[in-house]
Scaffold this motif. Structure first.
Motif, PDB file in Angstrom:
ATOM      1  N   ILE A  15      31.797  42.522  54.248  1.00  0.00           N
ATOM      2  CA  ILE A  15      31.072  42.632  52.985  1.00  0.00           C
ATOM      3  C   ILE A  15      32.022  43.016  51.860  1.00  0.00           C
ATOM      4  O   ILE A  15      31.938  42.495  50.746  1.00  0.00           O
ATOM      5  CB  ILE A  15      29.927  43.665  53.102  1.00  0.00           C
ATOM      6  CG1 ILE A  15      28.874  43.156  54.086  1.00  0.00           C
ATOM      7  CG2 ILE A  15      29.295  43.952  51.739  1.00  0.00           C
ATOM      8  CD1 ILE A  15      27.849  44.195  54.482  1.00  0.00           C
ATOM      9  N   GLN A  16      32.962  43.913  52.159  1.00  0.00           N
ATOM     10  CA  GLN A  16      33.929  44.335  51.146  1.00  0.00           C
ATOM     11  C   GLN A  16      34.817  43.167  50.718  1.00  0.00           C
ATOM     12  O   GLN A  16      35.134  43.016  49.539  1.00  0.00           O
ATOM     13  CB  GLN A  16      34.790  45.486  51.698  1.00  0.00           C
ATOM     14  CG  GLN A  16      35.794  46.041  50.705  1.00  0.00           C
ATOM     15  CD  GLN A  16      35.139  46.606  49.460  1.00  0.00           C
ATOM     16  OE1 GLN A  16      34.036  47.127  49.515  1.00  0.00           O
ATOM     17  NE2 GLN A  16      35.825  46.498  48.326  1.00  0.00           N
ATOM     18  N   ILE A  17      35.217  42.333  51.692  1.00  0.00           N
ATOM     19  CA  ILE A  17      36.053  41.172  51.360  1.00  0.00           C
ATOM     20  C   ILE A  17      35.277  40.194  50.474  1.00  0.00           C
ATOM     21  O   ILE A  17      35.803  39.666  49.491  1.00  0.00           O
ATOM     22  CB  ILE A  17      36.544  40.473  52.645  1.00  0.00           C
ATOM     23  CG1 ILE A  17      37.541  41.379  53.385  1.00  0.00           C
ATOM     24  CG2 ILE A  17      37.205  39.132  52.324  1.00  0.00           C
ATOM     25  CD1 ILE A  17      37.913  40.894  54.758  1.00  0.00           C
ATOM     26  N   LEU A  18      34.013  39.959  50.821  1.00  0.00           N
ATOM     27  CA  LEU A  18      33.184  39.092  49.988  1.00  0.00           C
ATOM     28  C   LEU A  18      33.089  39.642  48.565  1.00  0.00           C
ATOM     29  O   LEU A  18      33.185  38.915  47.578  1.00  0.00           O
ATOM     30  CB  LEU A  18      31.777  38.982  50.576  1.00  0.00           C
ATOM     31  CG  LEU A  18      31.590  38.074  51.784  1.00  0.00           C
ATOM     32  CD1 LEU A  18      30.185  38.231  52.341  1.00  0.00           C
ATOM     33  CD2 LEU A  18      31.859  36.631  51.425  1.00  0.00           C
ATOM     34  N   ASP A  24      37.396  39.016  42.074  1.00  0.00           N
ATOM     35  CA  ASP A  24      38.557  38.224  41.637  1.00  0.00           C
ATOM     36  C   ASP A  24      38.107  37.058  40.757  1.00  0.00           C
ATOM     37  O   ASP A  24      38.705  36.769  39.714  1.00  0.00           O
ATOM     38  CB  ASP A  24      39.325  37.680  42.852  1.00  0.00           C
ATOM     39  CG  ASP A  24      40.144  38.771  43.547  1.00  0.00           C
ATOM     40  OD1 ASP A  24      40.332  39.847  42.923  1.00  0.00           O
ATOM     41  OD2 ASP A  24      40.583  38.544  44.677  1.00  0.00           O
ATOM     42  N   LEU A  25      37.027  36.411  41.175  1.00  0.00           N
ATOM     43  CA  LEU A  25      36.495  35.312  40.375  1.00  0.00           C
ATOM     44  C   LEU A  25      36.008  35.818  39.019  1.00  0.00           C
ATOM     45  O   LEU A  25      36.216  35.181  37.986  1.00  0.00           O
ATOM     46  CB  LEU A  25      35.339  34.633  41.119  1.00  0.00           C
ATOM     47  CG  LEU A  25      35.713  33.814  42.358  1.00  0.00           C
ATOM     48  CD1 LEU A  25      34.450  33.427  43.115  1.00  0.00           C
ATOM     49  CD2 LEU A  25      36.495  32.575  41.978  1.00  0.00           C
ATOM     50  N   VAL A  34      40.968  31.704  45.891  1.00  0.00           N
ATOM     51  CA  VAL A  34      40.309  32.627  46.822  1.00  0.00           C
ATOM     52  C   VAL A  34      39.789  31.919  48.070  1.00  0.00           C
ATOM     53  O   VAL A  34      39.388  32.566  49.029  1.00  0.00           O
ATOM     54  CB  VAL A  34      39.148  33.367  46.125  1.00  0.00           C
ATOM     55  CG1 VAL A  34      39.655  34.212  44.964  1.00  0.00           C
ATOM     56  CG2 VAL A  34      38.074  32.405  45.663  1.00  0.00           C
ATOM     57  N   GLN A  35      39.814  30.586  48.062  1.00  0.00           N
ATOM     58  CA  GLN A  35      39.274  29.838  49.199  1.00  0.00           C
ATOM     59  C   GLN A  35      40.014  30.149  50.498  1.00  0.00           C
ATOM     60  O   GLN A  35      39.403  30.303  51.560  1.00  0.00           O
ATOM     61  CB  GLN A  35      39.356  28.338  48.915  1.00  0.00           C
ATOM     62  CG  GLN A  35      38.687  27.468  49.982  1.00  0.00           C
ATOM     63  CD  GLN A  35      37.176  27.555  49.912  1.00  0.00           C
ATOM     64  OE1 GLN A  35      36.604  27.208  48.896  1.00  0.00           O
ATOM     65  NE2 GLN A  35      36.550  28.021  50.970  1.00  0.00           N
ATOM     66  N   GLU A  36      41.342  30.271  50.429  1.00  0.00           N
ATOM     67  CA  GLU A  36      42.128  30.546  51.637  1.00  0.00           C
ATOM     68  C   GLU A  36      41.762  31.894  52.233  1.00  0.00           C
ATOM     69  O   GLU A  36      41.638  32.034  53.456  1.00  0.00           O
ATOM     70  CB  GLU A  36      43.625  30.497  51.301  1.00  0.00           C
ATOM     71  CG  GLU A  36      44.512  30.675  52.535  1.00  0.00           C
ATOM     72  CD  GLU A  36      45.993  30.579  52.188  1.00  0.00           C
ATOM     73  OE1 GLU A  36      46.803  30.939  53.067  1.00  0.00           O
ATOM     74  OE2 GLU A  36      46.322  30.152  51.048  1.00  0.00           O
ATOM     75  N   LEU A  37      41.585  32.911  51.353  1.00  0.00           N
ATOM     76  CA  LEU A  37      41.193  34.241  51.839  1.00  0.00           C
ATOM     77  C   LEU A  37      39.835  34.169  52.518  1.00  0.00           C
ATOM     78  O   LEU A  37      39.617  34.775  53.576  1.00  0.00           O
ATOM     79  CB  LEU A  37      41.159  35.229  50.669  1.00  0.00           C
ATOM     80  CG  LEU A  37      40.713  36.657  50.997  1.00  0.00           C
ATOM     81  CD1 LEU A  37      41.692  37.321  51.963  1.00  0.00           C
ATOM     82  CD2 LEU A  37      40.589  37.474  49.720  1.00  0.00           C
ATOM     83  N   HIS A  76      30.321  30.957  43.775  1.00  0.00           N
ATOM     84  CA  HIS A  76      30.360  31.551  45.119  1.00  0.00           C
ATOM     85  C   HIS A  76      29.482  30.778  46.103  1.00  0.00           C
ATOM     86  O   HIS A  76      29.755  30.772  47.299  1.00  0.00           O
ATOM     87  CB  HIS A  76      30.041  33.052  45.086  1.00  0.00           C
ATOM     88  CG  HIS A  76      28.609  33.434  44.958  1.00  0.00           C
ATOM     89  ND1 HIS A  76      28.117  34.103  43.867  1.00  0.00           N
ATOM     90  CD2 HIS A  76      27.565  33.288  45.791  1.00  0.00           C
ATOM     91  CE1 HIS A  76      26.846  34.366  44.041  1.00  0.00           C
ATOM     92  NE2 HIS A  76      26.482  33.865  45.196  1.00  0.00           N
ATOM     93  N   ALA A  77      28.452  30.073  45.622  1.00  0.00           N
ATOM     94  CA  ALA A  77      27.658  29.235  46.524  1.00  0.00           C
ATOM     95  C   ALA A  77      28.517  28.123  47.107  1.00  0.00           C
ATOM     96  O   ALA A  77      28.426  27.809  48.293  1.00  0.00           O
ATOM     97  CB  ALA A  77      26.464  28.644  45.784  1.00  0.00           C
ATOM     98  N   ASN A  78      29.385  27.539  46.282  1.00  0.00           N
ATOM     99  CA  ASN A  78      30.269  26.487  46.774  1.00  0.00           C
ATOM    100  C   ASN A  78      31.233  27.015  47.825  1.00  0.00           C
ATOM    101  O   ASN A  78      31.596  26.313  48.769  1.00  0.00           O
ATOM    102  CB  ASN A  78      31.066  25.881  45.609  1.00  0.00           C
ATOM    103  CG  ASN A  78      30.198  24.991  44.740  1.00  0.00           C
ATOM    104  OD1 ASN A  78      29.238  24.414  45.216  1.00  0.00           O
ATOM    105  ND2 ASN A  78      30.518  24.906  43.465  1.00  0.00           N
ATOM    106  N   LEU A  79      31.648  28.258  47.682  1.00  0.00           N
ATOM    107  CA  LEU A  79      32.552  28.850  48.679  1.00  0.00           C
ATOM    108  C   LEU A  79      31.876  28.955  50.040  1.00  0.00           C
ATOM    109  O   LEU A  79      32.528  28.877  51.079  1.00  0.00           O
ATOM    110  CB  LEU A  79      32.997  30.251  48.234  1.00  0.00           C
ATOM    111  CG  LEU A  79      33.932  30.329  47.025  1.00  0.00           C
ATOM    112  CD1 LEU A  79      34.203  31.783  46.684  1.00  0.00           C
ATOM    113  CD2 LEU A  79      35.244  29.618  47.318  1.00  0.00           C
TER     114      LEU A  79
END
Length: 438
Positions: A15-18, A24-25, A34-37, A76-79
């Motif tokens: 949850i913290q990473i999300l 960041d965004l 941020v996609q790679e993370l 973030h939905a696309n992520l």
């Protein structure tokens, strides 16, 4: 115990990473960066985590506001595409289940969008010039069908959202309702361009531009509904919850899918309920929630104001008043509404799912400032009543609305009473006097 603690830490870390990704965004990072993370840490992400993450974002001191999360909604939905953990609930696959109906509506709405695009493509072809008038009529018809998404959104906001909030998921509804209103505005813009359509290609290009702006956001919302919202609901709602949604859905209507005649092929049993819907009949097997037994006998007459009434008689009197009555208590909780008319005939539709909801959550974000202003005026004593009026083309009524402060004998504020009246008949009186009985 060590195992449970470890699992809890893993969940908190995810949850913290999300949360960090969206922050960041928010601060200007590109989705690609941020996609790679995201891919590194998530093979599947629970929709409940998304809910918790959005709640934490808006409750944190990082400066992220509701408007920020709303603006990041598509990003973030696309992520999350392709990374959503699915939920298997067999009842939801039945024809007629609220989830099934919701998805069928989305299919029908997508089809309307495709037909509109096909018509626009054909209008521009020289060989179709003789049929241009017919194509424009077809375009307007498809836009009218597509406009029924308002029913789809309203059912979501009035039936899904209150139950989500009771389970503590209040952030996703707030964000999604705000985006819904943005999409409604984009559709109105496209409708406006449609009304201006003539035979000129320039007008068609203007409409196409407005329509594609709308459809991009609309199709993104379909993804959010099916990959995020419904996943939260399927993980959280009980059979009782789905049952109440199914029974209250008719009041708000449906999008494009046709309403079938309501017939019963078998009787409801104690733990089984047969529900008729536009997409057919379905059965829910459930364990009903125990009902709280009322302490007072509803038939017992007792002192009441300047006379004597039973609870049952008081309820009947309130339901026979020619007014829609809503009461919000001093804690801003929607506590009561009367059954003056069926829900589908109400000026402001009310259903049992809304009872117990904070009044701010009962309204779309765009009108919250007005709602707060009314309550502040009444609570402070600056005003005792706030009247409003408007013509409802949908109902053919002239509506007069009064928001009145309710105060006890000591003058202390106890809540707000809203009463809604159709005053159209008053404008149609034929004389200044009528005391005769026809």
């Amino acid at each position: 115990m060590v195992m449970m603690s470890s699992e809890t830490n893993i969940e908190n870390n995810r949850i913290q990473i999300l949360k960090e990704i969206l922050l960041d965004l928010h601060h200007g990072a590109s989705p690609e960066s941020v996609q790679e993370l995201f891919n590194q840490h998530f093979k599947g992400v629970s929709a409940l985590e998304i809910s918790m993450m959005e709640h934490e974002l808006m409750a944190s001191e990082d400066g992220v506001t509701f408007e920020d999360v709303m603006s990041l909604c598509n990003v973030h939905a696309n992520l999350f595409k392709g990374a959503i953990a699915d939920v298997e609930v067999s009842d939801a696959d039945q024809e007629g289940h609220p989830v099934y109906v919701f998805k069928q509506e989305n299919l029908a709405l997508r089809s309307a969008i495709l037909r509109i695009r096909r018509i626009i493509e054909n209008i521009s072809k020289p060989e179709n010039e003789p049929f241009k008038s017919d194509l424009l009529n077809g375009l307007k018809h498809q836009m009218t069908l597509l406009g029924q998404f308002h029913n789809h959104y309203t059912r979501k906001e009035k039936l899904f959202f209150p139950i989500m909030e009771r389970y503590g998921h209040d952030s996703p509804p707030k964000v999604m309702w705000g985006v819904d209103d943005d999409i409604r505005k984009l559709f109105r813009d496209a409708e406006s361009k449609l009304q201006e359509l003539s035979n000129s290609d320039a007008d068609i290009e203007e409409f196409l531009k407005a329509f594609e702006t709308f459809s991009e956001e609309f199709e993104a919302m379909i993804f959010k509904e099916e990959a995020i919202l419904l996943m939260i609901l399927l993980e959280t709602f009980t059979q009782d919850d789905w049952l109440s949604i199914a029974e209250e859905s008719d009041a708000y209507g449906y999008a494009i899918i046709k309403k079938q005649s309501r017939t019963r092929t078998e009787e409801n049993t104690k733990n089984t309920r047969i529900i008729d819907t536009p997409e057919g009949q379905f059965t829910i097997t459930f364990m009903p929630k125990p009902k709280n037994e009322s302490v007072a006998n509803r038939e017992t007459t007792q002192p009441f104001g300047n006379g004597y009434l039973s609870v049952e008689l008081a309820n009947l009197i309130l339901n026979h008043l020619p007014l829609e009555i809503t009461f919000v208590n001093k804690d801003d909780v929607f506590q009561y509404y009367n059954d003056n008319v069926p829900a589908d005939e109400m000026v402001f539709k009310r259903t049992p799912s809304q009872i117990g909801r904070n009044v701010e959550l009962c309204h779309p974000p765009k009108v919250l400032d007005k709602v707060k202003k009314i309550f502040n005026l009444l609570r402070s004593g600056e005003r005792d009543q706030v009247p409003m009026w408007f013509k409802s083309e949908r109902l053919g009524k002239f509506v007069y609305v009064t928001y009145a402060a309710v105060r006890d004998d000591q003058g202390d504020f106890q809540g707000v009473l809203e009463y809604v009246q159709d005053i159209q008949p008053f404008f149609e009186l034929e004389s200044d006097l009528n005391r005769d009985i026809d």
